[in-house]
Design a protein around this motif. Structure first.
Motif, mmCIF file in Angstrom:
data_model
loop_
_atom_site.group_PDB
_atom_site.id
_atom_site.type_symbol
_atom_site.label_atom_id
_atom_site.label_comp_id
_atom_site.label_asym_id
_atom_site.label_seq_id
_atom_site.Cartn_x
_atom_site.Cartn_y
_atom_site.Cartn_z
ATOM 1 N N ASN A 69 82.261 133.600 85.948
ATOM 2 C CA ASN A 69 81.814 132.100 85.475
ATOM 3 C C ASN A 69 80.385 131.636 85.799
ATOM 4 O O ASN A 69 80.405 130.992 86.606
ATOM 5 C CB ASN A 69 83.057 131.318 85.926
ATOM 6 C CG ASN A 69 82.818 129.863 85.307
ATOM 7 O OD1 ASN A 69 82.558 129.782 84.004
ATOM 8 N ND2 ASN A 69 83.380 128.864 85.893
ATOM 9 N N ILE A 70 79.307 132.360 85.171
ATOM 10 C CA ILE A 70 78.081 132.079 85.280
ATOM 11 C C ILE A 70 77.395 131.691 84.139
ATOM 12 O O ILE A 70 77.491 132.326 83.222
ATOM 13 C CB ILE A 70 77.406 133.501 86.261
ATOM 14 C CG1 ILE A 70 78.167 133.788 87.431
ATOM 15 C CG2 ILE A 70 75.989 132.951 86.463
ATOM 16 C CD1 ILE A 70 77.575 135.052 87.841
ATOM 17 N N LYS A 71 76.600 130.527 84.179
ATOM 18 C CA LYS A 71 76.047 130.135 83.006
ATOM 19 C C LYS A 71 74.509 130.807 82.966
ATOM 20 O O LYS A 71 73.702 130.538 84.021
ATOM 21 C CB LYS A 71 75.823 128.571 83.022
ATOM 22 C CG LYS A 71 77.124 127.890 83.005
ATOM 23 C CD LYS A 71 77.327 126.423 82.940
ATOM 24 C CE LYS A 71 78.477 125.814 83.313
ATOM 25 N NZ LYS A 71 79.295 126.034 82.202
ATOM 26 N N VAL A 72 74.306 131.771 82.066
ATOM 27 C CA VAL A 72 72.974 132.587 81.790
ATOM 28 C C VAL A 72 72.051 131.776 81.255
ATOM 29 O O VAL A 72 72.369 131.532 79.886
ATOM 30 C CB VAL A 72 73.445 133.889 81.554
ATOM 31 C CG1 VAL A 72 72.195 134.631 81.559
ATOM 32 C CG2 VAL A 72 74.422 134.729 82.528
ATOM 33 N N ALA A 111 74.677 134.428 76.778
ATOM 34 C CA ALA A 111 73.647 133.678 77.310
ATOM 35 C C ALA A 111 73.614 132.153 76.513
ATOM 36 O O ALA A 111 74.251 132.267 75.460
ATOM 37 C CB ALA A 111 72.305 134.105 77.097
ATOM 38 N N LEU A 112 73.670 131.077 77.555
ATOM 39 C CA LEU A 112 73.739 129.756 77.153
ATOM 40 C C LEU A 112 72.418 128.999 76.908
ATOM 41 O O LEU A 112 72.520 127.883 76.616
ATOM 42 C CB LEU A 112 74.650 129.092 77.992
ATOM 43 C CG LEU A 112 76.131 129.367 78.051
ATOM 44 C CD1 LEU A 112 76.819 128.692 79.204
ATOM 45 C CD2 LEU A 112 76.925 129.132 76.700
ATOM 46 N N GLY A 113 71.486 129.959 77.297
ATOM 47 C CA GLY A 113 70.122 129.385 77.178
ATOM 48 C C GLY A 113 68.849 130.213 76.830
ATOM 49 O O GLY A 113 69.400 131.392 77.339
ATOM 50 N N TYR A 114 67.906 129.944 76.275
ATOM 51 C CA TYR A 114 66.730 130.969 76.280
ATOM 52 C C TYR A 114 65.634 130.160 76.262
ATOM 53 O O TYR A 114 65.283 129.306 75.738
ATOM 54 C CB TYR A 114 67.002 131.592 74.564
ATOM 55 C CG TYR A 114 66.499 132.530 74.498
ATOM 56 C CD1 TYR A 114 66.994 133.945 74.535
ATOM 57 C CD2 TYR A 114 64.996 132.851 74.307
ATOM 58 C CE1 TYR A 114 66.345 135.064 74.292
ATOM 59 C CE2 TYR A 114 64.247 134.107 74.175
ATOM 60 C CZ TYR A 114 64.867 135.131 74.102
ATOM 61 O OH TYR A 114 64.277 136.454 73.961
ATOM 62 N N LEU A 137 75.189 122.806 82.343
ATOM 63 C CA LEU A 137 76.098 122.036 83.430
ATOM 64 C C LEU A 137 77.024 121.081 82.780
ATOM 65 O O LEU A 137 78.272 121.056 83.192
ATOM 66 C CB LEU A 137 75.310 121.463 84.665
ATOM 67 C CG LEU A 137 74.854 122.318 85.417
ATOM 68 C CD1 LEU A 137 73.982 121.476 86.531
ATOM 69 C CD2 LEU A 137 75.750 123.425 86.248
ATOM 70 N N GLY A 138 76.450 120.541 81.916
ATOM 71 C CA GLY A 138 77.643 119.574 81.026
ATOM 72 C C GLY A 138 78.500 120.397 79.990
ATOM 73 O O GLY A 138 79.139 119.511 79.114
#
Length: 228
Positions: free
Chosen positions: A96-99, A119-122, A139-140
């Protein structure tokens, strides 16, 4: 009595801020100068309690501390395992890590592969001013790409469809990007922590797939078919 009133009147937002102050952020980056710059940027955020860092994906995956991370900033170009391979492993393990991927490259294929693998962001390394926004969004519960990357994504849908498909592995794309930037095989070998013989094998495969015979033809084909 005053103390009791302050506790009673604490809003949900106050409780959320207390929880946010406990988040842990990790950085997987082998460029020590950029690593320090990123650490400095993250340390300015008021909701970060700890920053951990690693130089390679293999080291991170062996370190049990990574399992406690809330967010991981992950360089896409690493020696050994690529960033895309690392995020894929983390996703397969249901960690459960937001990458959030970090890169200097505007490769459409790498953007899509990163997102596809979890991945949740680039984030482009030149756009570190977006750090606070991207942390807040993921985080939201959201996902985040910078305007520069968003433009690449939308532009990819407008590309002509009559260009032949060229299928390269993630490692071949990494090496191709370095070759186009003028890196020699010894420099590519050192940067990716691979033997020169291994790199030469990848280069031969790239030349064969793109049907080119030298660096000039390679650069022209990459530009002509928007391979990177």
């Amino acid at each position: 009595m005053k103390l009791w009133q302050e506790q009673e009147n604490m809003s949900p937002n106050s409780e959320n801020k207390m929880e946010l102050s406990q988040i842990k952020i990790g950085i997987l980056e082998n460029d020590e100068f950029f690593l320090e710059e990123l650490k400095n940027r993250i340390s300015e955020l008021t909701n970060v309690s700890e920053i951990l860092s690693w130089e390679t994906g293999e080291i991170l995956l062996r370190d049990p501390r990574h399992k406690s991370l809330d967010i991981l900033f992950l360089d896409i170009m690493l020696p050994g395992m690529s960033g895309i391979e690392v995020v894929k492993v983390l996703s397969e393990k249901n960690e459960n890590i937001k990458v959030i991927m970090l890169t200097n490259m505007n490769s459409d294929e790498m953007i899509f592969n990163s997102i596809k693998n979890g991945a949740l962001g680039y984030l482009l390394k030149s756009e570190l001013g977006q750090i606070k926004s991207i942390v807040d969004v993921v985080l939201g519960g959201g996902a985040y790409i910078t305007p520069t990357i968003a433009l690449r994504v939308f532009s990819s849908f407008r590309k002509p469809i009559d260009k032949p498909k060229v299928y390269l592995t993630d490692r071949e794309k990494q090496i191709l990007e370095l070759l186009v930037k003028g890196k020699t095989i010894p420099l590519v070998s050192k940067f990716l922590d691979l033997s020169e013989h291994t790199v030469q094998g990848y280069v031969k495969s790239i030349y064969r797939k793109l049907q080119v015979h030298n660096r000039s033809e390679l650069a022209l084909k990459v530009h002509e078919y928007s391979i990177l």
